[in-house]
Design an enzyme around this catalytic site. Structure first.
Site, PDB file in Angstrom:
ATOM      1  N   GLY A  13      12.548  28.206 -18.210  1.00  0.00           N
ATOM      2  CA  GLY A  13      13.913  27.773 -18.562  1.00  0.00           C
ATOM      3  C   GLY A  13      13.900  26.354 -19.104  1.00  0.00           C
ATOM      4  N   GLY A  16      16.704  24.470 -21.190  1.00  0.00           N
ATOM      5  CA  GLY A  16      18.023  24.300 -20.586  1.00  0.00           C
ATOM      6  C   GLY A  16      18.363  22.841 -20.300  1.00  0.00           C
ATOM      7  N   GLN A  17      19.535  22.635 -19.681  1.00  0.00           N
ATOM      8  CA  GLN A  17      20.035  21.277 -19.430  1.00  0.00           C
ATOM      9  C   GLN A  17      19.039  20.461 -18.600  1.00  0.00           C
ATOM     10  OE1 GLN A  17      23.458  20.871 -16.868  1.00  0.00           O
ATOM     11  NE2 GLN A  17      23.824  18.766 -17.477  1.00  0.00           N
ATOM     12  N   ASP A  39      10.565  29.612 -22.317  1.00  0.00           N
ATOM     13  CA  ASP A  39      11.998  29.954 -22.323  1.00  0.00           C
ATOM     14  C   ASP A  39      12.139  31.231 -23.164  1.00  0.00           C
ATOM     15  OD1 ASP A  39      14.684  27.906 -21.706  1.00  0.00           O
ATOM     16  OD2 ASP A  39      15.026  29.765 -22.776  1.00  0.00           O
ATOM     17  N   ILE A  40      13.312  31.821 -23.128  1.00  0.00           N
ATOM     18  CA  ILE A  40      13.550  32.968 -24.015  1.00  0.00           C
ATOM     19  C   ILE A  40      14.066  32.500 -25.384  1.00  0.00           C
ATOM     20  CG2 ILE A  40      13.888  34.891 -22.406  1.00  0.00           C
ATOM     21  CD1 ILE A  40      16.854  34.222 -22.374  1.00  0.00           C
ATOM     22  N   ARG A  41      14.390  31.195 -25.466  1.00  0.00           N
ATOM     23  CA  ARG A  41      14.908  30.663 -26.732  1.00  0.00           C
ATOM     24  C   ARG A  41      13.976  29.579 -27.232  1.00  0.00           C
ATOM     25  NH1 ARG A  41      19.637  27.467 -25.799  1.00  0.00           N
ATOM     26  NH2 ARG A  41      18.951  27.055 -23.677  1.00  0.00           N
ATOM     27  N   TYR A 144      26.588  34.294  -8.685  1.00  0.00           N
ATOM     28  CA  TYR A 144      25.599  33.215  -8.838  1.00  0.00           C
ATOM     29  C   TYR A 144      25.261  32.620  -7.462  1.00  0.00           C
ATOM     30  CZ  TYR A 144      24.040  28.449 -10.170  1.00  0.00           C
ATOM     31  OH  TYR A 144      23.364  27.262 -10.305  1.00  0.00           O
ATOM     32  N   LYS A 148      21.767  32.559  -5.287  1.00  0.00           N
ATOM     33  CA  LYS A 148      21.150  31.304  -4.831  1.00  0.00           C
ATOM     34  C   LYS A 148      20.858  31.368  -3.329  1.00  0.00           C
ATOM     35  CE  LYS A 148      20.590  29.131  -8.616  1.00  0.00           C
ATOM     36  NZ  LYS A 148      19.232  28.877  -9.096  1.00  0.00           N
TER      37      LYS A 148
HETATM   38  P1  NAD Z   1      20.601  26.195 -18.276  1.00  0.00           P
HETATM   39  O1  NAD Z   1      21.457  27.390 -18.402  1.00  0.00           O
HETATM   40  O2  NAD Z   1      20.942  24.982 -19.068  1.00  0.00           O
HETATM   41  O3  NAD Z   1      19.100  26.564 -18.607  1.00  0.00           O
HETATM   42  C1  NAD Z   1      18.507  27.764 -18.171  1.00  0.00           C
HETATM   43  C2  NAD Z   1      17.453  28.137 -19.198  1.00  0.00           C
HETATM   44  O4  NAD Z   1      16.864  29.364 -18.765  1.00  0.00           O
HETATM   45  C3  NAD Z   1      18.037  28.378 -20.592  1.00  0.00           C
HETATM   46  O5  NAD Z   1      17.348  27.592 -21.550  1.00  0.00           O
HETATM   47  C4  NAD Z   1      17.811  29.878 -20.824  1.00  0.00           C
HETATM   48  O6  NAD Z   1      17.495  30.188 -22.177  1.00  0.00           O
HETATM   49  C5  NAD Z   1      16.628  30.153 -19.908  1.00  0.00           C
HETATM   50  N1  NAD Z   1      16.559  31.554 -19.479  1.00  0.00           N
HETATM   51  C6  NAD Z   1      17.574  32.379 -19.141  1.00  0.00           C
HETATM   52  N2  NAD Z   1      17.111  33.582 -18.819  1.00  0.00           N
HETATM   53  C7  NAD Z   1      15.767  33.527 -18.920  1.00  0.00           C
HETATM   54  C8  NAD Z   1      14.725  34.464 -18.708  1.00  0.00           C
HETATM   55  N3  NAD Z   1      14.973  35.715 -18.339  1.00  0.00           N
HETATM   56  N4  NAD Z   1      13.434  34.056 -18.884  1.00  0.00           N
HETATM   57  C9  NAD Z   1      13.170  32.795 -19.280  1.00  0.00           C
HETATM   58  N5  NAD Z   1      14.127  31.865 -19.525  1.00  0.00           N
HETATM   59  C10 NAD Z   1      15.404  32.230 -19.345  1.00  0.00           C
HETATM   60  O7  NAD Z   1      20.505  25.842 -16.729  1.00  0.00           O
HETATM   61  P2  NAD Z   1      20.177  24.452 -16.034  1.00  0.00           P
HETATM   62  O8  NAD Z   1      21.454  23.748 -15.853  1.00  0.00           O
HETATM   63  O9  NAD Z   1      19.064  23.762 -16.730  1.00  0.00           O
HETATM   64  O10 NAD Z   1      19.735  24.971 -14.596  1.00  0.00           O
HETATM   65  C11 NAD Z   1      18.397  25.156 -14.226  1.00  0.00           C
HETATM   66  C12 NAD Z   1      18.353  25.574 -12.778  1.00  0.00           C
HETATM   67  O11 NAD Z   1      19.018  24.609 -11.967  1.00  0.00           O
HETATM   68  C13 NAD Z   1      19.055  26.902 -12.477  1.00  0.00           C
HETATM   69  O12 NAD Z   1      18.376  27.568 -11.444  1.00  0.00           O
HETATM   70  C14 NAD Z   1      20.413  26.479 -11.974  1.00  0.00           C
HETATM   71  O13 NAD Z   1      20.969  27.431 -11.132  1.00  0.00           O
HETATM   72  C15 NAD Z   1      20.056  25.221 -11.225  1.00  0.00           C
HETATM   73  N6  NAD Z   1      21.201  24.316 -11.075  1.00  0.00           N
HETATM   74  C16 NAD Z   1      21.705  23.658 -12.152  1.00  0.00           C
HETATM   75  C17 NAD Z   1      22.784  22.814 -11.979  1.00  0.00           C
HETATM   76  C18 NAD Z   1      23.380  22.041 -13.125  1.00  0.00           C
HETATM   77  O14 NAD Z   1      24.441  21.422 -12.949  1.00  0.00           O
HETATM   78  N7  NAD Z   1      22.760  22.034 -14.309  1.00  0.00           N
HETATM   79  C19 NAD Z   1      23.343  22.640 -10.702  1.00  0.00           C
HETATM   80  C20 NAD Z   1      22.833  23.376  -9.643  1.00  0.00           C
HETATM   81  C21 NAD Z   1      21.728  24.193  -9.836  1.00  0.00           C
HETATM   82  C1  AKB Z   2      27.331  25.622 -12.274  1.00  0.00           C
HETATM   83  O1  AKB Z   2      28.415  25.037 -12.406  1.00  0.00           O
HETATM   84  O2  AKB Z   2      27.192  26.851 -12.293  1.00  0.00           O
HETATM   85  C2  AKB Z   2      26.119  24.766 -11.979  1.00  0.00           C
HETATM   86  C3  AKB Z   2      25.920  24.629 -10.510  1.00  0.00           C
HETATM   87  C4  AKB Z   2      26.695  23.617  -9.767  1.00  0.00           C
HETATM   88  O3  AKB Z   2      25.145  25.332  -9.939  1.00  0.00           O
HETATM   89  N1  AKB Z   2      26.270  23.514 -12.632  1.00  0.00           N
END
Ligand code: NAD
Ligand code: AKB
Length: 314
Positions: A13, A16-17, A39-41, A144, A148
């Site tokens: 992933g 992602g962010q 990643d898938i993208r 979701y 988790k």
């Molecule tokens: P995001 O959605 O920005 O990035 C996720 C990435 O995973 C994307 O680039 C997507 O293309 C890739 N992806 C999706 N399905 C896939 C697959 N089957 N195989 C490979 N890649 C795949 O998410 P993020 O914000 O970077 O979050 C990353 C992790 O942190 C997640 O587990 C999320 O639950 C957790 N998290 C994030 C936040 C937040 O605020 N950003 C908060 C709490 C928890």
């Molecule tokens: C979402 O809003 O889904 C994420 C998280 C808090 O897990 N940023």
């Protein structure tokens, strides 16, 4: 660039962010060639170092990448977030659960250390809203959140049963300027900065009283690396550390931005994501993270706002 050693690391992933920032920091620390992004993208990240398209549901391909690259540590970030999850619960369950199981199975076979993030979404509406304890009955109301909670339990199962060193943080909403987030509920707290910097107005999808735990990305990345470095014997928890940064209402966020951009205007038009936000805590208690691996946040709303807007305006 300070290269610690030749540790081989995989980030799932990675586009992602969190992925783009964590991958960059890991590459600075361990060397670009030692950090494989998947990643898938294919996005900008593919131009910045080793990158492969790989769906974590494709066990054979994932395992081949691990094997071919001698991977010792995996940061498993591939997931579907809360708002997208409510729109497509089956996809959310599939990727968040089956993807995680693939990663854990391979970790067991290759004796890897794993980081798997959890979220404040594990908490449901019946927990104490403020200073939510680490150990409390979790009754999430989103798919979701459900993945988790199950993910935390699955990680702990692999630790207890197979000695897989798996660690995780219940991240709050993360705020960053390198990429606009997609598919989450806390996205408003990032979008607002992008819009303030570009257009000086924003329509917020939660109401002005909405108050959630949040954290600035540099703190989140540092926490992640600190947890992964902590001696295993000092950890009493593994996959589920509460982590606190700051909490503010949407209106307080607007006011913080207006101190720097006085003309900024924000209207509030809550949509389906309000219900998700309302089911989460206002603030969490992170004593365990502080005691067990020395966690301490460094950014507050004022310092984060200054840094966000400086970077976005540049
Ligand atoms: P995001 O959605 O920005 O990035 C996720 C990435 O995973 C994307 O680039 C997507 O293309 C890739 N992806 C999706 N399905 C896939 C697959 N089957 N195989 C490979 N890649 C795949 O998410 P993020 O914000 O970077 O979050 C990353 C992790 O942190 C997640 O587990 C999320 O639950 C957790 N998290 C994030 C936040 C937040 O605020 N950003 C908060 C709490 C928890
Ligand atoms: C979402 O809003 O889904 C994420 C998280 C808090 O897990 N940023």
């Amino acid at each position: 660039m300070s290269i610690d050693n030749n540790k081989k690391i995989l980030v799932t992933g990675a586009a992602g962010q969190i992925g783009i920032e964590l991958t960059a920091t890991l590459r600075e620390k361990y060397g670009t060639e030692n950090v494989i992004a998947i990643d898938i993208r294919e996005t900008e990240i593919a131009k910045k170092g080793p990158f492969k398209i790989c769906n974590v549901l494709d066990l054979n391909k994932y395992k081949r990448i691990v094997n071919d690259n001698d991977i010792e540590t995996v940061y498993h970030l591939a997931a579907i977030l809360s708002a997208t999850g409510e729109k497509n619960p089956k996809l959310c369950f599939d990727i968040n659960m089956n993807g995680l199981q693939n990663v854990l199975e391979v970790a067991r076979e290759y004796n890897q250390q794993i980081f798997c993030p959890s979220s404040i979404a594990v908490f449901g509406p019946d927990v104490p809203k403020e200073d939510t304890p680490q150990n409390v009955a979790l009754n999430p109301t989103t798919v979701y959140g459900l993945t988790k909670v199950s993910g935390e339990l699955l990680c702990d199962y692999y630790f207890n049963k197979y000695n897989v060193d798996v660690r995780g943080i219940r991240y709050p909403g993360l705020i960053s300027w390198k990429k606009r987030p997609i598919g989450g509920t806390t996205d408003y707290a990032v979008e607002i900065y992008f819009e303030a910097a570009q257009k000086e107005n924003y329509q917020c999808f939660v109401n002005e009283e909405t108050k959630l735990p949040m954290m600035y990305m540099p703190d989140a990345v540092r926490a992640t690396l600190e947890l992964m470095k902590a001696p295993l014997e000092s950890l009493k928890h593994h996959s589920n550390y509460n982590l606190s940064g700051m909490s503010f209402t949407a209106l307080e966020l607007v006011e913080a931005i207006q101190k720097i951009i006085p003309n900024f205007e924000c209207t509030f038009k809550p949509d389906h994501r309000q219900e998700i936000a309302d089911s989460w805590p206002i603030s969490v208690n992170d004593d365990a993270a502080r005691k067990e691996w020395g966690w301490k946040p460094s950014f507050n709303l004022t310092s984060m706002t200054k840094d966000m807007l400086e970077n976005l305006r540049n």
